[in-house]
Design a protein around this motif. Structure first.
Motif, PDB file in Angstrom:
ATOM      1  N   SER A   1       0.829  -1.205   0.000  1.00  0.00           N
ATOM      2  CA  SER A   1       0.000   0.000   0.000  1.00  0.00           C
ATOM      3  C   SER A   1       0.864   1.256   0.000  1.00  0.00           C
ATOM      4  CB  SER A   1      -0.910   0.015   1.228  1.00  0.00           C
ATOM      5  OG  SER A   1      -0.154   0.272   2.400  1.00  0.00           O
ATOM      6  N   ARG A   2       0.282   2.346  -0.478  1.00  0.00           N
ATOM      7  CA  ARG A   2       0.999   3.627  -0.550  1.00  0.00           C
ATOM      8  C   ARG A   2       1.510   4.052   0.820  1.00  0.00           C
ATOM      9  NH1 ARG A   2       0.125   8.141  -4.367  1.00  0.00           N
ATOM     10  NH2 ARG A   2      -1.312   6.672  -5.280  1.00  0.00           N
ATOM     11  N   LYS A   3       0.685   3.896   1.843  1.00  0.00           N
ATOM     12  CA  LYS A   3       1.075   4.294   3.205  1.00  0.00           C
ATOM     13  C   LYS A   3       2.268   3.465   3.682  1.00  0.00           C
ATOM     14  CE  LYS A   3      -0.683   4.810   7.875  1.00  0.00           C
ATOM     15  NZ  LYS A   3      -1.772   4.563   8.794  1.00  0.00           N
ATOM     16  N   LYS A   4       2.213   2.181   3.476  1.00  0.00           N
ATOM     17  CA  LYS A   4       3.295   1.289   3.902  1.00  0.00           C
ATOM     18  C   LYS A   4       4.564   1.547   3.083  1.00  0.00           C
ATOM     19  CE  LYS A   4       4.921  -2.362   6.100  1.00  0.00           C
ATOM     20  NZ  LYS A   4       5.376  -2.252   7.458  1.00  0.00           N
ATOM     21  N   ARG A   5       4.418   1.828   1.779  1.00  0.00           N
ATOM     22  CA  ARG A   5       5.585   2.133   0.928  1.00  0.00           C
ATOM     23  C   ARG A   5       6.349   3.322   1.479  1.00  0.00           C
ATOM     24  NH1 ARG A   5       2.096   1.481  -3.737  1.00  0.00           N
ATOM     25  NH2 ARG A   5       2.102   3.722  -3.978  1.00  0.00           N
ATOM     26  N   LYS A   6       5.617   4.352   1.873  1.00  0.00           N
ATOM     27  CA  LYS A   6       6.242   5.565   2.393  1.00  0.00           C
ATOM     28  C   LYS A   6       7.079   5.257   3.640  1.00  0.00           C
ATOM     29  CE  LYS A   6       5.171  10.265   3.814  1.00  0.00           C
ATOM     30  NZ  LYS A   6       4.145  11.239   4.131  1.00  0.00           N
ATOM     31  N   GLN A   7       6.608   4.285   4.424  1.00  0.00           N
ATOM     32  CA  GLN A   7       7.298   3.938   5.664  1.00  0.00           C
ATOM     33  C   GLN A   7       8.576   3.130   5.439  1.00  0.00           C
ATOM     34  OE1 GLN A   7       4.224   1.848   7.756  1.00  0.00           O
ATOM     35  NE2 GLN A   7       3.173   3.709   8.412  1.00  0.00           N
TER      36      GLN A   7
END
Length: 138
Positions: A111-117
């Motif tokens: 997911s986009r949120k997890k990628r950012k992390q």
């Protein structure tokens, strides 16, 4: 001998570490930069925790191989690490590692949120693995 790999960014620093034999790199964490140099303290803690004897910092170069302003900032950061930790700090060409990290995460349907992390951590792992691979070819 373990080596710590770092992907130094404006807001975050991705961290990775090699195995004891210096064959493979594993992602560790993403360190938030707060402007108070707490990131240097965390890096020192990681060096101690993993008994790292060297550090590799990604050096962002332009596609033509020149070093721009972002690369100069990374070089200053590497100099600061050498000064504070008293360890060898290597600069490693990191061209396209963040692009590769994003691509890997997209292909894994993260997911986009997890990628950012985790993207900075993945980039640090790629930087370190490329460095390790180059050493094994010597």
């Amino acid at each position: 001998m373990r080596i710590l790999g770092l992907d130094y960014g404006d807001r975050r620093i991705g961290a990775s570490v090699s195995d004891a034999f210096g064959w493979t790199a594993q992602g560790l964490e993403t360190i938030e930069r707060r402007g108070d140099e707490s990131e240097l303290k965390r890096i020192a803690e990681l060096v101690k925790e993993y008994d790292a004897e060297e550090i590799v910092v990604g050096l962002p170069k332009n596609m033509n191989g020149t070093v721009g302003p972002r690369g100069e900032i990374c070089m200053e950061f590497a100099d600061r690490l050498r000064e504070i930790l008293g360890l060898p700090v290597h600069l490693w060409d990191e061209r396209l590692t963040t692009v590769s990290a994003h691509r890997t995460l997209l292909e894994a349907d993260v997911s986009r949120k997890k990628r950012k992390q985790v993207v900075d951590q993945i980039a640090a792992t790629l930087i370190l693995q490329n460095f390790l691979d180059s050493k094994s070819k010597r």
